[in-house]
Scaffold this motif. Structure first.
Motif, PDB file in Angstrom:
ATOM      1  N   LEU A  57       0.814  -1.220   0.000  1.00  0.00           N
ATOM      2  CA  LEU A  57       0.000   0.000   0.000  1.00  0.00           C
ATOM      3  C   LEU A  57       0.848   1.272   0.000  1.00  0.00           C
ATOM      4  N   MET A  58       2.074   1.198   0.566  1.00  0.00           N
ATOM      5  CA  MET A  58       2.957   2.368   0.619  1.00  0.00           C
ATOM      6  C   MET A  58       4.368   1.965   0.175  1.00  0.00           C
ATOM      7  N   PRO A  59       4.554   1.647  -1.099  1.00  0.00           N
ATOM      8  CA  PRO A  59       5.842   1.120  -1.557  1.00  0.00           C
ATOM      9  C   PRO A  59       7.004   2.107  -1.456  1.00  0.00           C
ATOM     10  N   ASP A  60       6.714   3.399  -1.378  1.00  0.00           N
ATOM     11  CA  ASP A  60       7.774   4.399  -1.325  1.00  0.00           C
ATOM     12  C   ASP A  60       8.022   4.933   0.087  1.00  0.00           C
ATOM     13  N   HIS A  61       7.367   4.344   1.075  1.00  0.00           N
ATOM     14  CA  HIS A  61       7.530   4.772   2.465  1.00  0.00           C
ATOM     15  C   HIS A  61       8.380   3.733   3.201  1.00  0.00           C
ATOM     16  N   PRO A  62       9.324   4.157   4.047  1.00  0.00           N
ATOM     17  CA  PRO A  62      10.211   3.181   4.698  1.00  0.00           C
ATOM     18  C   PRO A  62       9.569   2.365   5.813  1.00  0.00           C
ATOM     19  N   ALA A  63       8.377   2.755   6.270  1.00  0.00           N
ATOM     20  CA  ALA A  63       7.788   2.111   7.450  1.00  0.00           C
ATOM     21  C   ALA A  63       7.669   0.599   7.304  1.00  0.00           C
ATOM     22  N   GLY A  64       7.004   0.149   6.239  1.00  0.00           N
ATOM     23  CA  GLY A  64       6.772  -1.285   6.082  1.00  0.00           C
ATOM     24  C   GLY A  64       8.059  -2.082   6.016  1.00  0.00           C
ATOM     25  N   TYR A  65       9.046  -1.543   5.319  1.00  0.00           N
ATOM     26  CA  TYR A  65      10.327  -2.225   5.183  1.00  0.00           C
ATOM     27  C   TYR A  65      11.057  -2.295   6.524  1.00  0.00           C
ATOM     28  N   PHE A  66      10.983  -1.186   7.290  1.00  0.00           N
ATOM     29  CA  PHE A  66      11.658  -1.159   8.583  1.00  0.00           C
ATOM     30  C   PHE A  66      11.033  -2.151   9.549  1.00  0.00           C
ATOM     31  N   PHE A  67       9.712  -2.147   9.641  1.00  0.00           N
ATOM     32  CA  PHE A  67       9.049  -3.053  10.566  1.00  0.00           C
ATOM     33  C   PHE A  67       9.251  -4.505  10.153  1.00  0.00           C
ATOM     34  N   GLN A  68       9.327  -4.730   8.849  1.00  0.00           N
ATOM     35  CA  GLN A  68       9.603  -6.090   8.371  1.00  0.00           C
ATOM     36  C   GLN A  68      10.988  -6.539   8.832  1.00  0.00           C
ATOM     37  N   ALA A  69      11.948  -5.617   8.809  1.00  0.00           N
ATOM     38  CA  ALA A  69      13.283  -5.937   9.317  1.00  0.00           C
ATOM     39  C   ALA A  69      13.245  -6.229  10.818  1.00  0.00           C
ATOM     40  N   MET A  70      12.363  -5.531  11.541  1.00  0.00           N
ATOM     41  CA  MET A  70      12.255  -5.764  12.972  1.00  0.00           C
ATOM     42  C   MET A  70      11.724  -7.168  13.282  1.00  0.00           C
ATOM     43  N   THR A  71      10.922  -7.704  12.384  1.00  0.00           N
ATOM     44  CA  THR A  71      10.491  -9.093  12.550  1.00  0.00           C
ATOM     45  C   THR A  71      11.708 -10.010  12.494  1.00  0.00           C
ATOM     46  N   GLN A  72      12.605  -9.722  11.555  1.00  0.00           N
ATOM     47  CA  GLN A  72      13.829 -10.511  11.454  1.00  0.00           C
ATOM     48  C   GLN A  72      14.688 -10.349  12.703  1.00  0.00           C
ATOM     49  N   TRP A  73      14.714  -9.133  13.257  1.00  0.00           N
ATOM     50  CA  TRP A  73      15.518  -8.915  14.459  1.00  0.00           C
ATOM     51  C   TRP A  73      15.035  -9.781  15.614  1.00  0.00           C
ATOM     52  N   TRP A  74      13.722  -9.853  15.791  1.00  0.00           N
ATOM     53  CA  TRP A  74      13.215 -10.673  16.895  1.00  0.00           C
ATOM     54  C   TRP A  74      13.383 -12.158  16.624  1.00  0.00           C
ATOM     55  N   ARG A  75      13.449 -12.539  15.361  1.00  0.00           N
ATOM     56  CA  ARG A  75      13.806 -13.927  15.052  1.00  0.00           C
ATOM     57  C   ARG A  75      15.227 -14.199  15.547  1.00  0.00           C
ATOM     58  N   HIS A  85      19.890 -15.897  10.177  1.00  0.00           N
ATOM     59  CA  HIS A  85      19.033 -14.788   9.755  1.00  0.00           C
ATOM     60  C   HIS A  85      19.793 -13.471   9.604  1.00  0.00           C
ATOM     61  N   ASP A  86      21.087 -13.471   9.933  1.00  0.00           N
ATOM     62  CA  ASP A  86      21.847 -12.211   9.953  1.00  0.00           C
ATOM     63  C   ASP A  86      21.890 -11.527   8.591  1.00  0.00           C
ATOM     64  N   LYS A  87      22.234 -12.268   7.558  1.00  0.00           N
ATOM     65  CA  LYS A  87      22.402 -11.673   6.232  1.00  0.00           C
ATOM     66  C   LYS A  87      21.097 -11.054   5.741  1.00  0.00           C
ATOM     67  N   GLU A  88      20.012 -11.773   5.913  1.00  0.00           N
ATOM     68  CA  GLU A  88      18.712 -11.253   5.468  1.00  0.00           C
ATOM     69  C   GLU A  88      18.344  -9.994   6.249  1.00  0.00           C
ATOM     70  N   PHE A  89      18.649  -9.985   7.527  1.00  0.00           N
ATOM     71  CA  PHE A  89      18.356  -8.817   8.363  1.00  0.00           C
ATOM     72  C   PHE A  89      19.148  -7.603   7.897  1.00  0.00           C
ATOM     73  N   LEU A  90      20.448  -7.758   7.678  1.00  0.00           N
ATOM     74  CA  LEU A  90      21.291  -6.653   7.255  1.00  0.00           C
ATOM     75  C   LEU A  90      20.906  -6.148   5.868  1.00  0.00           C
ATOM     76  N   THR A  91      20.508  -7.047   4.994  1.00  0.00           N
ATOM     77  CA  THR A  91      20.048  -6.643   3.663  1.00  0.00           C
ATOM     78  C   THR A  91      18.785  -5.796   3.760  1.00  0.00           C
ATOM     79  N   ALA A  92      17.869  -6.214   4.631  1.00  0.00           N
ATOM     80  CA  ALA A  92      16.628  -5.456   4.819  1.00  0.00           C
ATOM     81  C   ALA A  92      16.922  -4.065   5.367  1.00  0.00           C
TER      82      ALA A  92
END
Length: 385
Positions: A57-75, A85-92
Motif C-alpha cells: 500500500l505504501m511502496p515508497d515509504h520506509p515504514a513497512g520495510y523497517f518493521f519487516q526488518a524488525m520481525t527478522q531482528w526478533w527472530r 538470519h543475519d544476512k537477510e536482516f542486514l540486507t533489509a
C-alpha cells in the motif's frame, strides 16, 4: 554486559519510532500496530503478512520495510546463537537506509526519513556489537547519533523520539563508569544525564505510540540491571507478560524479578510455566529458556529442602549447558555445578560433592563461584551455613 557498552551508541533509535500523522491512512496505521504486537508476541508469520501489506500500500515509504526488518531482528533475538538470519536482516536494513537517504536528498529535514535511517543504522550496529564486530558497531553509532539528535531537535515533544534520547542520556552516563574502555569513544559524543534519561524513558513508556513497548522493555532492563529497583521492574515485567503471553523473554524477566525480590514461591510458579512451555515445544521457547527454568526451579527446591527433586532439575540444567555453552562455561553452568555439589554434601555424598567443586574451579568464575567452591572443598556445605 560488554555488548551494552558499544551497542548503546547505536541502540538509541533501534526501535519503531514514528507518529501516526506520518501514516495518514488509519487502516494502514492499524496494520502497523497489529504487526508490532505480532512481533512482540513471537507471531512472526502474522507480522510479516501485515508488513507485506503495508509495503504494497505504501511502496515508497520506509515504514513497512523497517518493521519487516524488525520481525527478522526478533527472530534473531529469540535464538541469538543462530546466525542464519543475519544476512537477510542486514540486507533489509540496507534497503531502509537507501530509501531514507533518497528522501533526505530531497528534504534534509524529513523527520520520517531521519527516524527510520537512525533506527536501521542502530539495529545494524546492535547486531554487529553482539557478533563482536566492535569497530564496525562503533562506526554505526557515530553515524546514527547525529540523525537522532536532529530528529529530536525537529520534534522535541514527540514521545517516540524520547525513547531514543532517553536511552542515550541514561547509558551515556552509566556505561563509561562501569566500562572505562569506552571513555575514549565517548569523548566525541555529548555527555549523558542519567536522571533525565530515566524521565524520558518513563514518558515514552506511557505516551509513545509505536515505541511504547520498546520503552517499557528498556526501562525493565534498566531498573533491573542498573538501578536495582526490583519492585518497579516487576511492575513493568508483569504488564509486558500479561500483554504478550507468548513472549519467552518477557516471561523469564518476570520470573527473575521475583527471584531478585526473594519471592521464591512466585518465581517457582513462573519458571514452572516456562519449563512446561519449553518441554511441550511451544513456539518461541527454546533450550535457553529451559536452561534458565531448570536452574531456578532447582534452586527453589534446594531452598525448600526438597533435595532429590532439586538435583534432578539442576542436572537437567547442567545437561543443557553442556549442549549450548559453546564458548566456555556460562554463569548458569558454573552456578548449577556449585549447587549440585552443595546438594551432594547435604546428602552425605562427599566424594561426588568434591568432584563438583573441582569442576567449578576449572570453569570461568561467575560472581563468587570459585570462592564458594574452595570454601566447600575445605569444609563440607551444611544447611546451617
Amino acid at each position: 554486559m560488554l555488548q551494552w557498552t558499544l551497542a548503546l551508541l547505536m541502540l538509541v533509535l533501534a526501535t519503531t519510532h514514528v507518529e501516526a500523522q506520518w501514516i495518514q491512512d488509519t487502516s494502514i496505521d492499524a496494520r502497523v500496530q497489529r504487526g508490532i504486537d505480532n512481533i512482540y508476541n513471537i507471531e512472526f508469520d502474522k507480522a510479516d503478512k501485515e508488513f507485506e501489506e503495508v509495503i504494497r500500500l505504501m511502496p515508497d515509504h520506509p515504514a513497512g520495510y523497517f518493521f519487516q526488518a524488525m520481525t527478522q531482528w526478533w527472530r534473531i533475538l529469540s535464538n541469538f546463537e543462530d546466525e542464519s538470519h543475519d544476512k537477510e536482516f542486514l540486507t533489509a536494513l540496507d534497503k531502509v537506509i537507501g530509501m531514507c537517504e533518497k528522501r533526505l536528498d530531497k528534504n534534509e529535514n524529513d523527520v520520517t526519513a531521519l527516524f527510520y535511517k537512525g533506527g536501521a543504522v542502530g539495529f545494524q550496529g546492535r547486531l554487529r556489537a553482539n557478533r563482536g564486530a566492535w569497530l564496525a558497531a562503533a562506526n554505526d553509532g557515530l553515524v546514527a547519533l547525529p540523525e537522532i539528535r536532529k530528529a529530536y531537535n525537529l520534534e522535541p515533544t514527540n514521545s517516540d523520539v524520547l525513547l531514543g534520547m532517553g536511552i542515550y542520556n541514561y547509558y551515556a552516563e552509566v556505561i563509561p563508569g562501569q566500562y572505562p574502555i569506552v571513555k575514549p569513544v565517548m569523548i566525541f559524543l555529548p555527555s549523558g544525564d542519567k536522571k533525565k534519561g530515566l524521565e524520558q524513558l518513563e514518558i515514552a513508556a506511557q505516551k509513545a505510540r509505536y515505541a511504547k513497548v520498546e520503552a517499557m522493555y528498556f526501562l525493565l532492563q534498566t531498573y533491573f540491571t542498573y538501578e536495582r529497583q526490583f519492585v518497579r521492574a516487576l511492575e513493568i515485567a508483569q504488564e509486558l507478560r500479561n500483554r504478550y503471553p507468548r513472549n519467552p523473554l518477557f516471561h523469564r524477566m518476570y520470573g527473575r524479578c521475583y527471584v531478585s525480590l526473594g519471592y521464591w514461591a512466585e518465581a517457582f510458579r513462573v519458571f514452572s510455566e516456562v519449563e512446561e512451555k519449553y518441554r511441550t515445544h511451544q513456539a518461541g521457547y527454546d533450550v535457553y529458556d529451559g536452561r534458565e527454568a531448570y536452574y531456578y526451579i532447582g534452586r527453589h527446591l534446594f531452598l525448600a529442602g526438597r533435595f532429590e527433586e532439586s538435583v534432578q532439575n539442576l542436572l537437567r540444567c547442567d545437561e543443557i549447558c553442556r549442549r549450548v555453552d559453546k564458548n566456555g562455561a556460562s554463569g548458569f553452568m558454573s552456578m548449577v555445578n556449585l549447587m549440585i555439589g552443595m546438594v551432594y554434601d547435604v546428602q552425605k555424598k562427599r566424594g561426588s560433592a568434591l568432584a563438583q567443586y573441582q569442576k567449578v574451579l576449572e570453569m570461568k568464575e561467575y560472581e563468587n563461584t570459585h570462592k564458594e567452591a574452595r570454601r566447600y572443598t575445605e569444609k563440607a556445605y551444611t544447611r546451617a551455613q
